[in-house]
Design a protein around this motif. Sequence first.
Motif, PDB file in Angstrom:
ATOM      1  N   UNK A   1      21.164 -12.970 -26.569  1.00  0.00           N
ATOM      2  CA  UNK A   1      21.885 -14.123 -26.021  1.00  0.00           C
ATOM      3  C   UNK A   1      22.067 -13.995 -24.507  1.00  0.00           C
ATOM      4  N   UNK A   2      22.086 -12.768 -23.995  1.00  0.00           N
ATOM      5  CA  UNK A   2      22.437 -12.558 -22.589  1.00  0.00           C
ATOM      6  C   UNK A   2      21.245 -12.284 -21.673  1.00  0.00           C
ATOM      7  N   UNK A   3      20.174 -11.749 -22.210  1.00  0.00           N
ATOM      8  CA  UNK A   3      19.085 -11.274 -21.344  1.00  0.00           C
ATOM      9  C   UNK A   3      17.788 -12.053 -21.588  1.00  0.00           C
ATOM     10  N   UNK A   4      16.912 -12.072 -20.578  1.00  0.00           N
ATOM     11  CA  UNK A   4      15.635 -12.774 -20.745  1.00  0.00           C
ATOM     12  C   UNK A   4      14.735 -12.088 -21.781  1.00  0.00           C
ATOM     13  N   UNK A   5      13.819 -12.873 -22.325  1.00  0.00           N
ATOM     14  CA  UNK A   5      12.919 -12.330 -23.368  1.00  0.00           C
ATOM     15  C   UNK A   5      11.973 -11.271 -22.834  1.00  0.00           C
ATOM     16  N   UNK A   6      11.591 -11.433 -21.579  1.00  0.00           N
ATOM     17  CA  UNK A   6      10.612 -10.533 -20.971  1.00  0.00           C
ATOM     18  C   UNK A   6      11.337  -9.396 -20.272  1.00  0.00           C
ATOM     19  N   UNK A   7      11.528  -8.318 -21.000  1.00  0.00           N
ATOM     20  CA  UNK A   7      12.459  -7.265 -20.601  1.00  0.00           C
ATOM     21  C   UNK A   7      11.739  -5.928 -20.602  1.00  0.00           C
ATOM     22  N   UNK A   8      12.129  -5.047 -19.657  1.00  0.00           N
ATOM     23  CA  UNK A   8      11.684  -3.651 -19.752  1.00  0.00           C
ATOM     24  C   UNK A   8      12.874  -2.828 -20.220  1.00  0.00           C
ATOM     25  N   UNK A   9      12.701  -2.143 -21.322  1.00  0.00           N
ATOM     26  CA  UNK A   9      13.750  -1.246 -21.797  1.00  0.00           C
ATOM     27  C   UNK A   9      13.420   0.158 -21.320  1.00  0.00           C
ATOM     28  N   UNK A  10      14.396   0.798 -20.668  1.00  0.00           N
ATOM     29  CA  UNK A  10      14.209   2.169 -20.196  1.00  0.00           C
ATOM     30  C   UNK A  10      15.141   3.068 -20.999  1.00  0.00           C
ATOM     31  N   UNK A  11      14.560   3.879 -21.861  1.00  0.00           N
ATOM     32  CA  UNK A  11      15.333   4.826 -22.664  1.00  0.00           C
ATOM     33  C   UNK A  11      15.513   6.124 -21.898  1.00  0.00           C
ATOM     34  N   UNK A  12      16.743   6.653 -21.918  1.00  0.00           N
ATOM     35  CA  UNK A  12      16.994   7.943 -21.276  1.00  0.00           C
ATOM     36  C   UNK A  12      16.766   9.043 -22.311  1.00  0.00           C
ATOM     37  N   UNK A  13      15.814   9.889 -21.992  1.00  0.00           N
ATOM     38  CA  UNK A  13      15.487  10.967 -22.936  1.00  0.00           C
ATOM     39  C   UNK A  13      16.340  12.194 -22.658  1.00  0.00           C
ATOM     40  N   UNK A  14      16.652  12.971 -23.737  1.00  0.00           N
ATOM     41  CA  UNK A  14      16.065  12.744 -25.023  1.00  0.00           C
ATOM     42  C   UNK A  14      16.960  11.948 -25.971  1.00  0.00           C
ATOM     43  N   UNK A  15      18.240  11.837 -25.663  1.00  0.00           N
ATOM     44  CA  UNK A  15      19.224  11.348 -26.635  1.00  0.00           C
ATOM     45  C   UNK A  15      19.033   9.941 -27.159  1.00  0.00           C
ATOM     46  N   UNK A  16      18.335   9.086 -26.393  1.00  0.00           N
ATOM     47  CA  UNK A  16      18.297   7.664 -26.769  1.00  0.00           C
ATOM     48  C   UNK A  16      17.163   7.293 -27.711  1.00  0.00           C
ATOM     49  N   UNK A  17      16.273   8.240 -28.046  1.00  0.00           N
ATOM     50  CA  UNK A  17      15.018   7.796 -28.677  1.00  0.00           C
ATOM     51  C   UNK A  17      15.204   7.158 -30.055  1.00  0.00           C
TER      52      UNK A  17
END
Length: 182
Positions: free
Chosen positions: A33-49
């Motif tokens: 609802x808040x963000x555009x469809x064309x998004x880059x997700x950046x996961x912080x490793x290692x905990x977020x995987x």
Amino acid sequence: MTPTRVEKKDIQVLISAQKIAERVTSLADEIAAALPKDLVIVGLLRGSFVFASDLIRALHEKDLRPQMDFVTLSSYGARATSSGEIRVIRDLTDDVEGRDVLIVDDILESGLTLTFARNLLMERKAKSVKIAVLLEKPGKRRVKIDADFVGFSIEDKFVVGYGLDYAGYYRELPFIGVVPTL
Ligand code: IMP
Ligand code: MG
């Protein structure tokens, strides 16, 4: 420091796999609802995987088309004795200039890690930078930063599972739990 191996059965469930799954679905609603469809997700490793991999599939159900990248930041361990110095151990693969970025991490505690990550992405000229965390411990902040999307606020206990570790262990647990000996 290698801890005594604590068996899985000794870990108290704090947030069940089912509760996590329900919350990941509703978080995906909030994000879509808040963000555009064309998004880059950046996961912080290692905990977020683990969280990141469930979240992108929930976002797919909401019609988003995220691209996925990762960055590994140096961790200063579980003790709050750090100088606050954080470094990039493994950098992003892609260029984020002009892109809408959602940083995904497992837990927001002191705020040092996410502040560093947000500054890094802003230096790289991302168009916008938002933050999603599965967990936060509100009482533990050392720098002023809030996440835009928070799965659960928890009390100040050391938790493991669903990507979070204790000395490298327990990331594989499908739930968030508390190691009783800690
Ligand atoms: P912050 O920079 O203090 O906000 O640190 C967040 C990082 O510390 C997280 O990405 C985790 O890797 C780690 N961390 C903080 N609290 C816990 C916990 O209860 N269990 C496992 N890791 C934690
Ligand atoms: Mg981490």
